[in-house]
Design a protein around this motif. Structure first.
Motif, short mmCIF file in Angstrom:
data_model
loop_
_atom_site.label_atom_id
_atom_site.label_comp_id
_atom_site.label_asym_id
_atom_site.label_seq_id
_atom_site.Cartn_x
_atom_site.Cartn_y
_atom_site.Cartn_z
N SER A 1 -62.98 62.84 67.17
CA SER A 1 -61.73 63.37 67.72
C SER A 1 -60.77 63.81 66.63
O SER A 1 -59.82 64.53 66.89
CB SER A 1 -61.06 62.32 68.61
OG SER A 1 -60.69 61.18 67.84
N ARG A 2 -61.02 63.38 65.39
CA ARG A 2 -60.09 63.67 64.29
C ARG A 2 -60.23 65.11 63.79
O ARG A 2 -59.29 65.70 63.29
CB ARG A 2 -60.34 62.69 63.14
CG ARG A 2 -59.29 62.74 62.03
CD ARG A 2 -59.54 61.66 60.99
NE ARG A 2 -59.47 60.34 61.57
CZ ARG A 2 -60.43 59.42 61.49
NH1 ARG A 2 -61.56 59.71 60.87
NH2 ARG A 2 -60.28 58.24 62.04
N HIS A 3 -61.42 65.69 63.92
CA HIS A 3 -61.66 67.02 63.38
C HIS A 3 -61.34 68.10 64.40
O HIS A 3 -61.48 67.91 65.59
CB HIS A 3 -63.12 67.16 62.92
CG HIS A 3 -63.47 66.28 61.77
ND1 HIS A 3 -62.93 66.45 60.52
CD2 HIS A 3 -64.30 65.21 61.67
CE1 HIS A 3 -63.41 65.53 59.69
NE2 HIS A 3 -64.25 64.77 60.38
N MET A 4 -60.89 69.26 63.90
CA MET A 4 -60.51 70.37 64.77
C MET A 4 -61.46 71.56 64.62
O MET A 4 -61.55 72.39 65.50
CB MET A 4 -59.08 70.82 64.45
CG MET A 4 -58.04 69.72 64.62
SD MET A 4 -57.94 69.08 66.29
CE MET A 4 -57.14 70.44 67.12
N GLU A 5 -62.16 71.65 63.50
CA GLU A 5 -63.07 72.77 63.28
C GLU A 5 -64.42 72.45 63.91
O GLU A 5 -64.94 71.34 63.78
CB GLU A 5 -63.26 73.02 61.78
CG GLU A 5 -61.98 73.35 61.04
CD GLU A 5 -61.50 74.75 61.34
OE1 GLU A 5 -62.34 75.62 61.61
OE2 GLU A 5 -60.29 74.96 61.31
N VAL A 6 -65.03 73.45 64.56
CA VAL A 6 -66.32 73.24 65.23
C VAL A 6 -67.37 72.72 64.26
O VAL A 6 -68.09 71.76 64.56
CB VAL A 6 -66.80 74.55 65.90
CG1 VAL A 6 -68.25 74.41 66.36
CG2 VAL A 6 -65.91 74.90 67.08
#
Length: 381
Positions: free
Chosen positions: A20-25
């Motif tokens: 959940s911390r990452h935003m890039e696919v």
């Protein structure tokens, strides 16, 4: 899952938080596949995102080196067990994948695999990806070696959260594409207004100089000095716009190097002194680096176009587990209590949105005649 020990629940929690911390696919895919391999104690793990043409748009592996992966060759097609799993959206748990009737073999450089656990990642009725694990790490040879029903249950939980994380990352990237398009439109509009106005003034001034050359050479000379000044200002506007429109280079150069390059150009393009200082800054997730870069650009735009600053100092630093960007100018400043009206004009609203969107925060210090300091802090580093 009562049968999962406390250490196991802790590992699951850590994996879900990491996703959940990452935003890039791409970052999300890597985190999912690494978490799955570690949680289920497998030798190999992979995650494929199917395309609409019988192949994979993205395919991420964990458990083999870059050299091994490169030697295997092109991305796999959707065939054999992979195709069945994607088309039927069905979990596959096999004692030996090589003995399955659907098995069609591997490229020559592919590592040997036996026990196999594959699971589709679903968003509602749509299959948006598939997780594959192979070679459970346990004493060999034993009759009990291989993935268990408990492993399958654990992977089901991971796949459900992976679907949420992957969908959120896709939505974020889409919104970022729209934001970039909006920013380009804004810059094009500003560039058109600023440069058109300068060039119009330059043309009128040049015409005035031409009419004065014979009857008033002294005034004609003054007008020509004005022509030179207007031309220089138009060039400044163009250089600054090119810096903002040019691809950031974050992927290749990193945040610190990209900021340094852009600030060097701004320093040459404007009368104000623009400086950059940075310690050894460790890499951050792509979403955070992009947000920090965009906030720096917005703050620099404000300082150089609106504040009348003679000096603008940009600092990028890391302290503990946090990264801090600071943009300080000695310009006109403003009254923070009137930030509601000034905020939209200065882009403070969008800067705060960018900071909060990557788990950070933005603070603004300013006073009339005392300059402005904009600071953005994000976790990590």
């Amino acid at each position: 899952m009562s049968h999962v020990p406390r250490s196991g629940l802790s590992a699951v929690s850590t994996a879900l938080l990491a996703m959940s911390r990452h935003m890039e696919v791409r970052d999300v895919l890597k985190t999912i596949v690494t978490s799955a391999r570690e949680l289920l104690d497998a030798e190999y793990a992979a995650l494929g995102v199917p395309d609409d043409h019988g192949g994979f748009a993205q395919f991420v592996v964990d458990g083999m080196s870059d050299a091994q992966w490169k030697a295997i060759g092109p991305l796999p097609r959707q065939h054999g067990i992979l195709a069945a799993m994607l088309s039927e959206a069905k979990t596959e748990r096999l004692a030996d994948v090589r003995k399955d009737s659907r098995f069609e073999g591997w490229p020559s450089a592919h590592p040997d695999m036996s026990d196999f656990l594959g699971m589709p990642i679903r968003d509602g009725d749509e299959v948006i990806g598939a997780l594959f694990l192979a070679n459970k790490k346990c004493p060999r040879p034993t009759a009990s070696c291989g993935f268990t029903a408990d492993d399958e249950e654990l992977l089901t939980i991971l796949a459900q959260h992976a679907a949420i994380a992957l969908t959120n990352a896709r939505l974020y990237e889409r919104s970022r594409e729209l934001t970039i398009a909006e920013e380009r439109s804004r810059l094009a509009h500003e560039l058109h207004d600023a440069v058109s106005q300068k060039l119009f003034s330059l043309r009128l001034t040049a015409q005035a100089a031409a009419t004065l050359v014979d009857r008033d050479p002294a005034r004609a000379k003054e007008e020509l000095h004005q022509v030179a000044a207007l031309a220089a200002e138009a060039a400044d506007e163009l250089r600054a716009a090119v810096v903002e429109l040019r691809p950031a280079g974050l992927d290749e150069d990193g945040l610190a190097a990209t900021l340094r390059t852009q600030i060097q150009v701004l320093d040459r393009a404007h009368e104000a002194r623009v400086t950059f200082d940075s310690c050894q800054v460790r890499a951050l997730p792509a979403a955070q680096e992009e947000a920090l870069l965009r906030v720096a650009q917005e703050a620099l735009h404000n300082a150089l176009r609106h504040s009348g600053a003679d000096r603008v100092d940009v600092v990028l630093d890391q302290s503990g587990r946090r990264t801090v960007l600071r943009v300080r100018d000695d310009g006109s400043g403003f009254e923070p209590r009137s930030v509601r009206s000034a905020g939209r004009h200065l882009g403070l609203v969008s800067m705060r949105d960018r900071a909060s969107g990557v788990g950070g925060q933005l603070t603004v210090e300013s006073a009339p005649g005392k300059g402005t300091t904009i600071e953005m802090e994000v976790p990590g580093g």
